[in-house]
Design an enzyme around this catalytic site. Structure first.
Site, PDB file in Angstrom:
ATOM      1  N   LYS A  58     -26.451  42.129  23.314  1.00 14.23           N
ATOM      2  CA  LYS A  58     -27.480  41.277  22.627  1.00 14.23           C
ATOM      3  C   LYS A  58     -28.531  40.929  23.647  1.00 14.23           C
ATOM      4  CE  LYS A  58     -23.926  39.431  19.463  1.00 14.23           C
ATOM      5  NZ  LYS A  58     -24.237  39.470  18.167  1.00 14.23           N
ATOM      6  N   GLU A  65     -18.579  31.885  12.257  1.00  8.94           N
ATOM      7  CA  GLU A  65     -19.048  32.992  11.038  1.00  8.94           C
ATOM      8  C   GLU A  65     -18.757  32.400   9.728  1.00  8.94           C
ATOM      9  OE1 GLU A  65     -18.253  37.334  12.411  1.00  8.94           O
ATOM     10  OE2 GLU A  65     -16.416  36.142  13.070  1.00  8.94           O
ATOM     11  N   ASP A  76      -9.420  38.788  18.672  1.00 13.10           N
ATOM     12  CA  ASP A  76     -10.497  39.500  18.167  1.00 13.10           C
ATOM     13  C   ASP A  76     -11.909  38.844  19.089  1.00 13.10           C
ATOM     14  OD1 ASP A  76     -11.952  41.049  16.333  1.00 13.10           O
ATOM     15  OD2 ASP A  76     -12.462  39.553  15.157  1.00 13.10           O
ATOM     16  N   HIS A 106     -15.583  38.705  23.569  1.00 10.66           N
ATOM     17  CA  HIS A 106     -16.761  37.998  23.326  1.00 10.66           C
ATOM     18  C   HIS A 106     -17.153  36.784  24.058  1.00 10.66           C
ATOM     19  CE1 HIS A 106     -16.855  41.546  20.900  1.00 10.66           C
ATOM     20  NE2 HIS A 106     -16.586  41.240  19.869  1.00 10.66           N
ATOM     21  N   GLU A 146      -8.387  67.000  14.201  1.00  4.86           N
ATOM     22  CA  GLU A 146      -7.649  65.499  14.550  1.00  4.86           C
ATOM     23  C   GLU A 146      -7.563  64.941  15.733  1.00  4.86           C
ATOM     24  OE1 GLU A 146      -5.430  64.260  12.080  1.00  4.86           O
ATOM     25  OE2 GLU A 146      -6.163  65.871  10.517  1.00  4.86           O
ATOM     26  N   LYS A 179     -13.661  32.333  11.252  1.00  3.81           N
ATOM     27  CA  LYS A 179     -14.316  32.850  10.042  1.00  3.81           C
ATOM     28  C   LYS A 179     -14.230  31.706   8.816  1.00  3.81           C
ATOM     29  CE  LYS A 179     -13.528  37.208  11.409  1.00  3.81           C
ATOM     30  NZ  LYS A 179     -14.757  37.980  11.605  1.00  3.81           N
ATOM     31  N   LYS A 217     -13.776  48.088  21.490  1.00  3.97           N
ATOM     32  CA  LYS A 217     -12.877  47.231  21.728  1.00  3.97           C
ATOM     33  C   LYS A 217     -11.810  47.280  20.411  1.00  3.97           C
ATOM     34  CE  LYS A 217     -13.275  42.379  20.086  1.00  3.97           C
ATOM     35  NZ  LYS A 217     -13.548  42.561  18.478  1.00  3.97           N
ATOM     36  N   HIS A 226     -19.732  44.428  22.389  1.00  6.24           N
ATOM     37  CA  HIS A 226     -21.045  44.475  21.815  1.00  6.24           C
ATOM     38  C   HIS A 226     -21.817  43.352  21.944  1.00  6.24           C
ATOM     39  CE1 HIS A 226     -19.447  42.407  18.470  1.00  6.24           C
ATOM     40  NE2 HIS A 226     -20.822  42.172  17.948  1.00  6.24           N
TER      41      HIS A 226
HETATM   42  C1  BG6 Z   1     -16.308  41.864  16.265  1.00  9.02           C
HETATM   43  C2  BG6 Z   1     -15.089  41.288  15.566  1.00  9.02           C
HETATM   44  O1  BG6 Z   1     -16.036  42.225  17.506  1.00  9.02           O
HETATM   45  O2  BG6 Z   1     -17.351  40.764  16.434  1.00  9.02           O
HETATM   46  C3  BG6 Z   1     -15.544  40.683  14.340  1.00  9.02           C
HETATM   47  O3  BG6 Z   1     -14.206  42.110  15.290  1.00  9.02           O
HETATM   48  C4  BG6 Z   1     -16.671  39.734  14.282  1.00  9.02           C
HETATM   49  O4  BG6 Z   1     -14.311  39.987  13.715  1.00  9.02           O
HETATM   50  C5  BG6 Z   1     -17.935  40.363  15.129  1.00  9.02           C
HETATM   51  O5  BG6 Z   1     -17.088  39.301  12.976  1.00  9.02           O
HETATM   52  C6  BG6 Z   1     -18.959  39.428  15.248  1.00  9.02           C
HETATM   53  O6  BG6 Z   1     -19.912  39.996  16.124  1.00  9.02           O
HETATM   54  P1  BG6 Z   1     -21.215  39.620  15.703  1.00  9.02           P
HETATM   55  O7  BG6 Z   1     -22.302  40.257  16.514  1.00  9.02           O
HETATM   56  O8  BG6 Z   1     -21.666  39.796  14.384  1.00  9.02           O
HETATM   57  O9  BG6 Z   1     -21.561  38.034  16.006  1.00  9.02           O
END
Ligand code: BG6
Length: 509
Positions: A205, A239, A258, A263, A111, A355, A171, A201
């Site tokens: 890239k 997106e 988010d 980002h 756990e 989105k 994150k 992340h």
């Molecule tokens: C994530 C978000 O950190 O990044 C998602 O939680 C989002 O909601 C994603 O879709 C987008 O990342 P990428 O690399 O697909 O553009």
């Protein structure tokens, strides 16, 4: 992203192997481990960048044999390799390369928030040769503090005899300024800042890392990269996907938290930072920290929120599983941001993300000011298309430049054209799911691409005022499959500007 490490993306033959270590993944059975960490480890292994003695221990609640975990991951990787839409798509999974990873895997049941897991883990890690350990928290954010605390209390973060102990945090790092400060406080009570690797992340890239190469390895950009020449900057992360079964997570988070202070701010930081003295991690992170520090705190007038309704791309957000029928959670956010320093005073940075928009497109467009003088007879200056330099991050990888030329023919007329560069025209595609550099850099001890505690906090501080209920931001509807709410267009229209279309405006005739 040290100079050494950077060569790995150009030529893996010149990159050195990561040192021997044990990677302990909390969240062994989770989606991130399957979709991104294992494919990234596979790619690193195929490039010869992992040490033969590296071990991978996967911690998760629930009993499982190691063989079963390996099997689950093997199935998942085969599936992703065969899936054309996956970033891990390859003609076929190289079973030898995968077996080299698979034989390093060991499942460890426990756990996340129980002390006993950590005492057993300590005993297990005592058998390990190098003493180097990376703890990767691929878990829901509510476990970050409990795991970090227990790692600390059990002595698992103590660095002895030259061995390293590092902790990687995914994150979302907090949900506002107060919670981010509290999480930093808790982690830094048990680890030194140099041991903490906070992941965003987007920084993994290549196209994002390349922003610094474009800016600082070419003489033509820096002279114009300032308020005297730049009208404004647009940063878009549009997106087409919806919430993809993450409805209950998204309900708590929303598009703004988010994507925006993490980002999109990272992209803003790369575009706006001053040239560092070197590519040394602290030089780069200091310059980026200065940008976040200079951001004028956002007010309600700078922000537009939206939520998708039923439209050409499908059902409404409120009809997604896990979403409340009267949800006010935003699936779209746009913001006007000012970086108040000498270079950028008065230049707005417009950020937007959403989105279920018309098109998937992550890009940064730097729009230059109009030419000052009406020289071309039949083309009034205000009808000339402004110069726009666009850094394309996803799904296209490259850059483009919009400028004006004479339209062929007897009249002196000017028309807009686009000159574009695509990575695939110059470089062989490298196997990359986006986590390779991040994992590799963490094992090497290079924190350049990771977020420092101070930057996390200044980023949250810049948006904190609009996050709290008393800000009472309206949430505007937009049709799923559209370009976002009209109120976002008005945000720019009020400044005499317009968003770049999500579909390409300049087409070859
Ligand atoms: C994530 C978000 O950190 O990044 C998602 O939680 C989002 O909601 C994603 O879709 C987008 O990342 P990428 O690399 O697909 O553009």
């Amino acid at each position: 992203m040290s100079n050494d490490a950077k060569q790995s993306s150009d030529s893996s033959t010149s990159a050195k192997r990561a040192p021997a270590c044990t990677l302990v993944i909390f969240g062994a059975a989770g989606d991130l481990t399957k979709r991104l960490l294992m494919p990234a480890l596979y790619n690193l292994s195929a490039q010869g960048l992992l040490d033969d003695d590296m071990q991978i221990i996967g911690v998760n609640h629930g009993e499982r044999e190691t063989a079963q975990w390996r099997d689950e991951l093997t199935q998942a990787l085969r599936k992703f390799a065969a899936d054309k839409a996956s970033t891990f798509h390859t003609s076929e999974l190289n079973e030898d390369a995968w077996n080299r990873i698979a034989q390093k895997l060991e499942y460890f049941s426990g756990e996340f928030a129980e002390d006993e897991t950590f005492t057993r883990l300590k005993e297990r890690l005592a058998q390990q040769k190098s003493g180097n350990v990376v703890f990767y928290l691929a878990v829901s954010a509510r476990f970050f503090a409990p795991i970090a605390e227990r790692l600390g209390r059990t002595g698992l973060l103590e660095q002895k005899d030259g061995a390293f102990r590092r902790i990687v945090i995914e994150k979302p790092f907090g949900t506002d300024l107060a919670s981010a400060k509290e999480l930093n406080r808790c982690i830094l009570a048990h680890a030194d800042e140099s041991q903490v690797y906070r992941i965003d992340h987007f920084l993994g890239k290549d196209t994002v890392q390349s922003i610094l190469a474009v800016r600082f390895a070419n003489a033509m950009f820096e002279p114009v990269w300032r308020r005297e020449y730049i009208d404004h900057v647009q940063i878009t992360a549009a997106e087409t996907i919806g919430v993809e079964g993450r409805g209950s997570f998204y309900e708590q988070t929303g598009a703004f938290r988010d994507m925006l202070p993490n980002h999109l701010f990272q992209l803003l930081g790369m575009v706006a930072m001053e040239p560092p003295n070197s590519f040394d991690a602290e030089s780069v992170r200091d310059k980026k920290a200065d940008v976040f520090d200079a951001i004028k705190p956002l007010t309600a007038n700078d922000v537009v929120l939206g939520q998708y309704e039923a439209g050409p791309a499908g059902r409404a957000y409120r009809d997604e599983p896990g979403v409340a029928k009267d949800s006010r959670t935003e699936t779209y956010a746009a913001a006007r941001v000012y970086v108040e320093n000498w270079r950028w005073a008065g230049v707005p940075f417009y950020l937007r993300t959403g989105k279920r928009l018309t098109e998937r497109r992550t890009e940064i467009s730097v729009q230059l000011k109009a030419v000052p003088f009406r020289l071309f007879r039949d083309t009034p200056v205000d009808a000339l298309t402004p110069n726009v330099y666009t850094l394309r991050i996803d799904p296209a990888h490259g850059t483009s430049f919009d400028f004006n030329v004479k339209i062929p023919g007897p009249l002196m007329q000017v028309g807009a054209v686009r000159s574009a560069f695509d990575y695939s025209d110059f470089f062989a595609a490298s196997a990359n799911v986006g986590y390779e550099t991040l994992l590799y850099d963490c094992m090497l001890g290079d924190p350049t691409l990771f977020q420092r505690a101070d930057s996390i906090e200044t980023a949250w501080a810049a948006v904190d005022r609009v996050l709290h209920p008393d800000a009472e931001l309206p949430v505007h509807g937009y049709a799923s499959g559209s370009a976002g709410p009209e109120a976002a267009d008005q945000l720019l229209a009020a400044d005499g500007r317009a968003w770049r279309p999500l579909t390409d405006a300049i087409v070859k005739k």
